[in-house]
Design a protein around this motif. Structure first.
Motif, PDB file in Angstrom:
ATOM      1  N   ARG A 102      64.071 -18.642  98.893  1.00  0.00           N
ATOM      2  CA  ARG A 102      62.944 -19.566  98.951  1.00  0.00           C
ATOM      3  C   ARG A 102      62.848 -20.411  97.691  1.00  0.00           C
ATOM      4  O   ARG A 102      62.053 -21.348  97.641  1.00  0.00           O
ATOM      5  CB  ARG A 102      61.626 -18.799  99.149  1.00  0.00           C
ATOM      6  CG  ARG A 102      61.536 -18.076 100.481  1.00  0.00           C
ATOM      7  CD  ARG A 102      60.115 -17.648 100.779  1.00  0.00           C
ATOM      8  NE  ARG A 102      59.606 -16.694  99.814  1.00  0.00           N
ATOM      9  CZ  ARG A 102      59.780 -15.383  99.896  1.00  0.00           C
ATOM     10  NH1 ARG A 102      60.478 -14.877 100.887  1.00  0.00           N
ATOM     11  NH2 ARG A 102      59.263 -14.571  99.001  1.00  0.00           N
ATOM     12  N   SER A 103      63.624 -20.097  96.685  1.00  0.00           N
ATOM     13  CA  SER A 103      63.517 -20.818  95.431  1.00  0.00           C
ATOM     14  C   SER A 103      64.307 -22.117  95.472  1.00  0.00           C
ATOM     15  O   SER A 103      65.202 -22.319  96.291  1.00  0.00           O
ATOM     16  CB  SER A 103      64.032 -19.950  94.278  1.00  0.00           C
ATOM     17  OG  SER A 103      65.437 -19.825  94.348  1.00  0.00           O
ATOM     18  N   VAL A 104      63.953 -23.020  94.576  1.00  0.00           N
ATOM     19  CA  VAL A 104      64.689 -24.268  94.427  1.00  0.00           C
ATOM     20  C   VAL A 104      66.156 -23.981  94.139  1.00  0.00           C
ATOM     21  O   VAL A 104      67.050 -24.651  94.663  1.00  0.00           O
ATOM     22  CB  VAL A 104      64.070 -25.107  93.291  1.00  0.00           C
ATOM     23  CG1 VAL A 104      64.977 -26.273  92.933  1.00  0.00           C
ATOM     24  CG2 VAL A 104      62.702 -25.618  93.690  1.00  0.00           C
ATOM     25  N   LEU A 105      66.413 -22.964  93.340  1.00  0.00           N
ATOM     26  CA  LEU A 105      67.786 -22.622  92.977  1.00  0.00           C
ATOM     27  C   LEU A 105      68.605 -22.231  94.196  1.00  0.00           C
ATOM     28  O   LEU A 105      69.754 -22.665  94.354  1.00  0.00           O
ATOM     29  CB  LEU A 105      67.785 -21.488  91.956  1.00  0.00           C
ATOM     30  CG  LEU A 105      69.165 -20.957  91.533  1.00  0.00           C
ATOM     31  CD1 LEU A 105      70.021 -22.079  90.967  1.00  0.00           C
ATOM     32  CD2 LEU A 105      69.007 -19.843  90.513  1.00  0.00           C
ATOM     33  N   ASP A 106      68.035 -21.414  95.077  1.00  0.00           N
ATOM     34  CA  ASP A 106      68.759 -21.003  96.278  1.00  0.00           C
ATOM     35  C   ASP A 106      69.081 -22.200  97.162  1.00  0.00           C
ATOM     36  O   ASP A 106      70.185 -22.326  97.691  1.00  0.00           O
ATOM     37  CB  ASP A 106      67.946 -19.973  97.071  1.00  0.00           C
ATOM     38  CG  ASP A 106      67.891 -18.621  96.384  1.00  0.00           C
ATOM     39  OD1 ASP A 106      68.947 -18.134  95.973  1.00  0.00           O
ATOM     40  OD2 ASP A 106      66.794 -18.069  96.253  1.00  0.00           O
ATOM     41  N   ARG A 107      68.109 -23.082  97.325  1.00  0.00           N
ATOM     42  CA  ARG A 107      68.324 -24.252  98.176  1.00  0.00           C
ATOM     43  C   ARG A 107      69.337 -25.199  97.546  1.00  0.00           C
ATOM     44  O   ARG A 107      70.172 -25.788  98.245  1.00  0.00           O
ATOM     45  CB  ARG A 107      66.989 -24.966  98.432  1.00  0.00           C
ATOM     46  CG  ARG A 107      65.957 -24.098  99.163  1.00  0.00           C
ATOM     47  CD  ARG A 107      64.810 -24.933  99.700  1.00  0.00           C
ATOM     48  NE  ARG A 107      64.081 -25.633  98.649  1.00  0.00           N
ATOM     49  CZ  ARG A 107      63.054 -25.115  97.967  1.00  0.00           C
ATOM     50  NH1 ARG A 107      62.664 -23.870  98.197  1.00  0.00           N
ATOM     51  NH2 ARG A 107      62.425 -25.833  97.064  1.00  0.00           N
ATOM     52  N   LEU A 108      69.266 -25.341  96.246  1.00  0.00           N
ATOM     53  CA  LEU A 108      70.213 -26.208  95.547  1.00  0.00           C
ATOM     54  C   LEU A 108      71.631 -25.671  95.649  1.00  0.00           C
ATOM     55  O   LEU A 108      72.577 -26.415  95.938  1.00  0.00           O
ATOM     56  CB  LEU A 108      69.807 -26.342  94.076  1.00  0.00           C
ATOM     57  CG  LEU A 108      70.768 -27.110  93.176  1.00  0.00           C
ATOM     58  CD1 LEU A 108      70.919 -28.542  93.655  1.00  0.00           C
ATOM     59  CD2 LEU A 108      70.260 -27.076  91.733  1.00  0.00           C
ATOM     60  N   LEU A 236      70.631 -34.506  98.678  1.00  0.00           N
ATOM     61  CA  LEU A 236      69.355 -34.003  98.172  1.00  0.00           C
ATOM     62  C   LEU A 236      68.251 -35.036  98.364  1.00  0.00           C
ATOM     63  O   LEU A 236      67.118 -34.692  98.712  1.00  0.00           O
ATOM     64  CB  LEU A 236      69.482 -33.641  96.693  1.00  0.00           C
ATOM     65  CG  LEU A 236      70.406 -32.465  96.367  1.00  0.00           C
ATOM     66  CD1 LEU A 236      70.535 -32.299  94.865  1.00  0.00           C
ATOM     67  CD2 LEU A 236      69.893 -31.178  97.006  1.00  0.00           C
ATOM     68  N   GLU A 241      64.512 -32.912  98.972  1.00  0.00           N
ATOM     69  CA  GLU A 241      64.398 -31.724  98.122  1.00  0.00           C
ATOM     70  C   GLU A 241      63.710 -32.065  96.816  1.00  0.00           C
ATOM     71  O   GLU A 241      64.084 -33.023  96.116  1.00  0.00           O
ATOM     72  CB  GLU A 241      65.792 -31.166  97.827  1.00  0.00           C
ATOM     73  CG  GLU A 241      65.787 -29.897  96.980  1.00  0.00           C
ATOM     74  CD  GLU A 241      65.108 -28.745  97.684  1.00  0.00           C
ATOM     75  OE1 GLU A 241      63.950 -28.452  97.336  1.00  0.00           O
ATOM     76  OE2 GLU A 241      65.729 -28.139  98.573  1.00  0.00           O
ATOM     77  N   ASP A 242      62.667 -31.312  96.485  1.00  0.00           N
ATOM     78  CA  ASP A 242      61.917 -31.523  95.250  1.00  0.00           C
ATOM     79  C   ASP A 242      62.516 -30.645  94.165  1.00  0.00           C
ATOM     80  O   ASP A 242      62.393 -29.425  94.195  1.00  0.00           O
ATOM     81  CB  ASP A 242      60.440 -31.168  95.465  1.00  0.00           C
ATOM     82  CG  ASP A 242      59.619 -31.416  94.222  1.00  0.00           C
ATOM     83  OD1 ASP A 242      60.141 -32.012  93.249  1.00  0.00           O
ATOM     84  OD2 ASP A 242      58.424 -31.024  94.213  1.00  0.00           O
ATOM     85  N   LEU A 243      63.169 -31.282  93.187  1.00  0.00           N
ATOM     86  CA  LEU A 243      63.808 -30.526  92.111  1.00  0.00           C
ATOM     87  C   LEU A 243      63.134 -30.769  90.761  1.00  0.00           C
ATOM     88  O   LEU A 243      63.705 -30.518  89.729  1.00  0.00           O
ATOM     89  CB  LEU A 243      65.290 -30.926  92.021  1.00  0.00           C
ATOM     90  CG  LEU A 243      66.105 -30.649  93.284  1.00  0.00           C
ATOM     91  CD1 LEU A 243      67.495 -31.236  93.140  1.00  0.00           C
ATOM     92  CD2 LEU A 243      66.180 -29.162  93.565  1.00  0.00           C
ATOM     93  N   THR A 244      61.918 -31.253  90.798  1.00  0.00           N
ATOM     94  CA  THR A 244      61.253 -31.579  89.547  1.00  0.00           C
ATOM     95  C   THR A 244      60.715 -30.345  88.893  1.00  0.00           C
ATOM     96  O   THR A 244      59.929 -29.664  89.219  1.00  0.00           O
ATOM     97  CB  THR A 244      60.107 -32.575  89.780  1.00  0.00           C
ATOM     98  OG1 THR A 244      59.217 -32.062  90.768  1.00  0.00           O
ATOM     99  CG2 THR A 244      60.697 -33.900  90.243  1.00  0.00           C
TER     100      THR A 244
END
Length: 244
Positions: A102-108, A236, A241-244
């Motif tokens: 669920r984290s940004v890292l996993d999605r990235l 992205l 995808e929100d990577l901020t």
């Protein structure tokens, strides 16, 4: 957590007499909190760390370092084994598990993996995805070179930003930077960062033995890296995808 066992200590020393440690003197971060976080980061970066090593790395006295280690142990962020080595504790592991998938890292990492796979196949060298908080870079995903002799082992490794290809690329998103021997002797890295808004730095690197990075190979690798980074950036942006 294990029952308390004797640990080395030193005479009481005032915090004012501490050596300069790894903490940045940011006025927004109270000194004691900064040092506590430094000690936690030191243990996690080493995966397992004893009091002496933590004190030496942080530049703090053993007495102060032990106080921080014990506080982190009591709260479950660290745990100590029978030999006195500290490592990630149950609270930290629980929090980490709660973020899985669920984290940004996993999605990235999931979004980047196909691009890393193609990059490794095209160049014949290992491809890595790294993130940075502005102080340290960490490689979080990879696609290994198909060659018998290849670079491996950087996933999970912290990389200093100073003088490294990763650090230079993160300071100049969109530009391709290469360095040889910055992290490992006779190893070349070519990196390019994504122009991401916010505090999270993101970059892709091609890494391999120096002798395989001639002038023509570097030019070809640079072209392939540009295509991979631009494709990932488009994906992205398209996904929102929100990577901020």
């Amino acid at each position: 957590m294990n029952p308390a066992t004797p640990e080395p200590s030193s005479p009481n020393t005032s915090d004012d007499a501490e050596l300069d440690g790894t903490a940045s003197e940011d006025p927004a971060v109270p000194r004691s909190i900064g040092r506590l976080l430094d000690v936690l980061e030191i243990v996690l970066s080493k995966h397992s760390c004893n009091l002496t090593s933590a004190a030496t790395t942080s530049g703090l006295t053993p007495t102060t370092t032990l106080r921080y280690l014990r506080a982190l142990e009591v709260r479950g962020y660290l745990e100590r084994d029978d030999s006195g080595d500290y490592s990630a504790g149950p609270t930290l592991l629980r929090l980490s598990a709660s973020l899985r998938d669920r984290s940004v890292l996993d999605r990235l990492a999931a979004a980047a993996q196909p691009h890393l796979d193609r990059l490794a196949a095209e160049t014949g060298e290992s491809a890595y995805l790294a993130i940075s908080d502005g102080r340290i870079g960490t490689y979080v995903a990879a696609a290994e070179s198909p060659r018998a002799i290849r670079h491996v082992g950087w996933v999970g490794q912290d990389v200093p930003l100073e003088n490294s290809a990763l650090g230079s690329a993160l300071r100049s998103p969109g530009l391709v930077v290469d360095r040889t021997g910055a992290i490992e002797e006779d190893i070349t890295a070519i990196s390019r960062a994504l122009p991401v808004e916010g505090t999270l730095g993101i970059a892709v690197s091609i890494v391999g033995p120096e002798h395989r990075f001639g002038i023509e190979e570097r030019a070809e690798h640079e072209t392939a890296l540009n295509h991979a980074v631009e494709a990932l950036e488009r994906e992205l942006r398209f996904s929102g995808e929100d990577l901020t």
